[in-house]
Design a protein around this motif. Structure first.
Motif, short mmCIF file in Angstrom:
data_model
loop_
_atom_site.label_atom_id
_atom_site.label_comp_id
_atom_site.label_asym_id
_atom_site.label_seq_id
_atom_site.Cartn_x
_atom_site.Cartn_y
_atom_site.Cartn_z
N ASP A 222 -55.51 -29.34 52.39
CA ASP A 222 -54.67 -29.37 53.59
C ASP A 222 -55.47 -29.91 54.77
O ASP A 222 -55.21 -29.58 55.92
CB ASP A 222 -54.10 -27.99 53.91
CG ASP A 222 -55.16 -26.91 54.07
OD1 ASP A 222 -56.34 -27.20 53.77
OD2 ASP A 222 -54.83 -25.79 54.49
N GLN A 238 -65.70 -22.64 62.09
CA GLN A 238 -64.30 -22.33 62.35
C GLN A 238 -64.16 -21.78 63.77
O GLN A 238 -63.15 -22.01 64.44
CB GLN A 238 -63.80 -21.31 61.33
CG GLN A 238 -62.34 -20.98 61.44
CD GLN A 238 -61.88 -20.09 60.29
OE1 GLN A 238 -62.22 -20.33 59.13
NE2 GLN A 238 -61.13 -19.06 60.61
N TYR A 314 -61.20 -28.01 63.43
CA TYR A 314 -60.27 -26.93 63.76
C TYR A 314 -59.90 -26.94 65.24
O TYR A 314 -60.01 -25.91 65.92
CB TYR A 314 -60.88 -25.59 63.37
CG TYR A 314 -61.34 -25.52 61.94
CD1 TYR A 314 -60.42 -25.38 60.91
CD2 TYR A 314 -62.69 -25.60 61.61
CE1 TYR A 314 -60.82 -25.32 59.59
CE2 TYR A 314 -63.11 -25.54 60.29
CZ TYR A 314 -62.17 -25.40 59.29
OH TYR A 314 -62.58 -25.36 57.98
N TYR A 318 -56.51 -21.14 63.70
CA TYR A 318 -55.52 -20.62 62.74
C TYR A 318 -54.44 -19.75 63.37
O TYR A 318 -53.30 -19.77 62.89
CB TYR A 318 -56.23 -19.88 61.60
CG TYR A 318 -56.72 -18.50 61.92
CD1 TYR A 318 -55.91 -17.39 61.73
CD2 TYR A 318 -58.01 -18.28 62.38
CE1 TYR A 318 -56.36 -16.12 62.02
CE2 TYR A 318 -58.48 -17.01 62.67
CZ TYR A 318 -57.65 -15.94 62.48
OH TYR A 318 -58.08 -14.68 62.78
N TRP A 321 -51.56 -22.10 64.10
CA TRP A 321 -51.36 -23.10 63.05
C TRP A 321 -49.97 -23.74 63.11
O TRP A 321 -49.79 -24.92 62.80
CB TRP A 321 -51.53 -22.45 61.68
CG TRP A 321 -50.46 -21.44 61.35
CD1 TRP A 321 -50.47 -20.12 61.64
CD2 TRP A 321 -49.22 -21.72 60.71
NE1 TRP A 321 -49.30 -19.53 61.22
CE2 TRP A 321 -48.51 -20.49 60.64
CE3 TRP A 321 -48.61 -22.85 60.20
CZ2 TRP A 321 -47.25 -20.38 60.08
CZ3 TRP A 321 -47.36 -22.76 59.63
CH2 TRP A 321 -46.68 -21.53 59.57
N SER A 322 -48.94 -22.98 63.52
CA SER A 322 -47.56 -23.49 63.51
C SER A 322 -47.34 -24.61 64.51
O SER A 322 -46.33 -25.32 64.43
CB SER A 322 -46.57 -22.36 63.77
OG SER A 322 -46.78 -21.80 65.06
N TYR A 324 -48.73 -27.37 64.55
CA TYR A 324 -48.68 -28.63 63.81
C TYR A 324 -47.24 -29.00 63.44
O TYR A 324 -46.93 -30.17 63.25
CB TYR A 324 -49.52 -28.55 62.54
CG TYR A 324 -51.01 -28.73 62.78
CD1 TYR A 324 -51.51 -29.96 63.21
CD2 TYR A 324 -51.91 -27.69 62.58
CE1 TYR A 324 -52.87 -30.13 63.43
CE2 TYR A 324 -53.26 -27.85 62.80
CZ TYR A 324 -53.75 -29.08 63.21
OH TYR A 324 -55.10 -29.25 63.44
N HIS A 341 -57.57 -29.55 59.91
CA HIS A 341 -57.20 -28.56 58.91
C HIS A 341 -55.86 -27.95 59.30
O HIS A 341 -55.73 -27.36 60.37
CB HIS A 341 -58.28 -27.47 58.83
CG HIS A 341 -58.17 -26.58 57.64
ND1 HIS A 341 -57.20 -25.63 57.52
CD2 HIS A 341 -58.91 -26.51 56.51
CE1 HIS A 341 -57.35 -24.99 56.37
NE2 HIS A 341 -58.38 -25.51 55.73
N LEU A 342 -54.86 -28.09 58.42
CA LEU A 342 -53.50 -27.68 58.78
C LEU A 342 -53.16 -26.24 58.39
O LEU A 342 -52.02 -25.82 58.48
CB LEU A 342 -52.47 -28.64 58.15
CG LEU A 342 -52.05 -29.80 59.07
CD1 LEU A 342 -53.22 -30.69 59.42
CD2 LEU A 342 -50.94 -30.62 58.43
N TRP A 343 -54.15 -25.48 57.93
CA TRP A 343 -53.98 -24.05 57.70
C TRP A 343 -52.82 -23.73 56.77
O TRP A 343 -51.99 -22.88 57.06
CB TRP A 343 -53.78 -23.31 59.03
CG TRP A 343 -54.88 -23.50 60.01
CD1 TRP A 343 -54.81 -24.24 61.15
CD2 TRP A 343 -56.21 -22.97 59.96
NE1 TRP A 343 -56.01 -24.20 61.82
CE2 TRP A 343 -56.89 -23.42 61.11
CE3 TRP A 343 -56.89 -22.15 59.06
CZ2 TRP A 343 -58.22 -23.09 61.38
CZ3 TRP A 343 -58.21 -21.83 59.31
CH2 TRP A 343 -58.85 -22.28 60.46
N ASN A 344 -52.75 -24.37 55.63
CA ASN A 344 -51.63 -24.15 54.71
C ASN A 344 -51.58 -22.71 54.20
O ASN A 344 -50.51 -22.20 53.88
CB ASN A 344 -51.72 -25.12 53.53
CG ASN A 344 -50.42 -25.19 52.76
OD1 ASN A 344 -49.36 -25.39 53.34
ND2 ASN A 344 -50.50 -25.01 51.45
N ASN A 347 -49.29 -20.75 56.20
CA ASN A 347 -47.92 -21.25 56.22
C ASN A 347 -47.06 -20.47 55.21
O ASN A 347 -46.61 -21.00 54.20
CB ASN A 347 -47.92 -22.74 55.90
CG ASN A 347 -46.59 -23.40 56.14
OD1 ASN A 347 -45.61 -22.76 56.54
ND2 ASN A 347 -46.52 -24.69 55.88
#
Length: 390
Positions: A222, A238, A314, A318, A321-322, A324, A341-344, A347
């Motif tokens: 991700d 991070q 980053y 995190y 994250w939403s 994105y 990093h899209l932090w899947n 999700n």
């Protein structure tokens, strides 16, 4: 040896040795070629050349020999780099041959799924576009000889990724990967069915073993690449004083990675998420140096290991994250970032990129993985087409 199942690119050239027989012995073309240059039979009764003429002749022969040697050297250099430019039939490259180049970008899929979702496809495609001179490898746990037979027609993502000359997809065979590492004994004793976080733990172990054996860069599936990472030995912060393991890079046989594998086994606790991942990287880095807070966008260094600023990967932390998957009034430039990093893992509601949504993630797809984005648009159109019955 790791088992080759499918390769979507790069090339191999075989040099056929021409041969002739003289007195029952095989003569190589190279010997004959050089001999042709230096052997000049003269007539039996030819007049003897002057000393000056003989010296000039020797100089000519030496220059000719140097010229030929230079050509052969250039050919050897070309053959070592031909991988990046010339197509190759699948049977010729094994995982070891690709990995031994020492500069691979490695992705892992430790679930059994065989159809990479769009975010995985985007991560691999973006890396292939940013690192065009490096092999991009996706290891998949669920891939076997049987599943490879019809993957191009059954799984659209494979066809998409196979169009990229430097992308390879290989089966992930953990027992082979862990050979000659401290992780093999742990792997032989662990019972995956009883592990609470097996998908994550097995991925944490596999990435360490692969980077230690072959070197290169590991990335989570991700992570969208936006520009090359200049450092060779690095960990990604991070946040201040805390390292991730979602992206890191080292040369082969680096002591830090070996120490991480030993600590993985010594302090193993599969019930604690991240204990073998980011917490492992952080506690091992702390044994080498005193970590301090980041004051701006600077990077830190610890015994020749770069500890890269959180802005590098980053810039959106995190807890946020939403964002994105939201529409921004003005999209951020990410000028200080190498990848995003899209932090899947966060999700949980399974937000996805939708064509025309104008979210930040959609804009990233358009820019850094346009082939994946076009495939996304085609799939959306097919879903909205009326069925024959309608």
């Amino acid at each position: 040896m790791l088992q080759t199942v499918w390769v979507s690119s790069p090339g191999s050239w075989a040099l056929q040795e021409s041969s002739s027989h003289r007195r029952g012995r095989r003569r190589c073309w190279r010997c004959r070629f050089v001999r042709t240059i230096i052997r000049h039979p003269c007539r039996r009764h030819a007049p003897k050349r002057s000393r000056k003429e003989r010296m000039l002749r020797k100089i000519q022969i030496c220059l000719c020999f140097c010229f030929v040697s230079g050509i052969l050297y250039e050919i050897s250099l070309l053959s070592s780099s031909v991988f990046s430019y010339l197509p190759m039939a699948p049977p010729y490259l094994t995982p070891e041959q690709v990995l031994n180049l020492g500069k691979s970008i490695i992705f892992l899929e430790t679930t059994e799924r065989l159809e990479p979702p769009p975010l995985v496809s985007c991560s691999v495609e973006s890396a292939a576009r940013i690192y065009q001179d490096r092999p991009i490898i996706l290891f998949m746990r669920g891939l076997t000889n049987e599943t490879a037979l019809d993957m191009n027609t059954s799984y659209a993502a494979f066809s998409l990724l196979s169009s990229m000359k430097n992308v390879f997809i290989f089966p992930l065979q953990m027992e082979t990967v862990f050979q000659e590492t401290p992780l093999l004994q742990w792997y032989n004793q662990v019972v995956p069915e009883q592990e609470k976080n097996w998908v994550h733990v097995s991925s944490d172990a596999s990435r360490l073993a692969l980077i230690w054996k072959y070197g290169g860069i590991y990335m989570d599936t991700d992570v969208i690449s936006i520009r090359p990472i200049p450092q060779r030995s690095f960990l990604a912060a991070q946040k201040s004083r805390f390292s991730s393991n979602g992206i890191f890079g080292f040369p082969a046989r680096h002591k830090f990675v070996w120490d991480c594998m030993e600590n993985f086994v010594l302090k193993y606790n599969g019930n604690i998420w991240g204990n073998q991942g980011p917490f492992l990287m952080t506690r091992m880095l702390k044994t080498l140096c005193n970590l301090t807070d980041f004051q701006g966008t600077e990077d830190h260094s610890c015994q020749n290991i770069s500890f890269l600023n959180p802005q590098r990967f980053y810039p959106i932390p995190y807890p946020a994250w939403s964002r994105y998957y939201q529409v921004w009034d003005e999209s951020p430039s990410f000028n200080h970032s190498y990848a995003l990093h899209l932090w899947n893992f966060m999700n949980r509601n399974r937000k996805v990129v939708e064509a025309g949504s104008n979210t930040l993630a959609e804009k990233l797809y358009k820019t850094y993985c346009p082939t994946t984005y076009q495939d996304l648009i085609r799939n959306a159109k097919h879903r909205h087409l009326p069925s024959p019955e309608e």
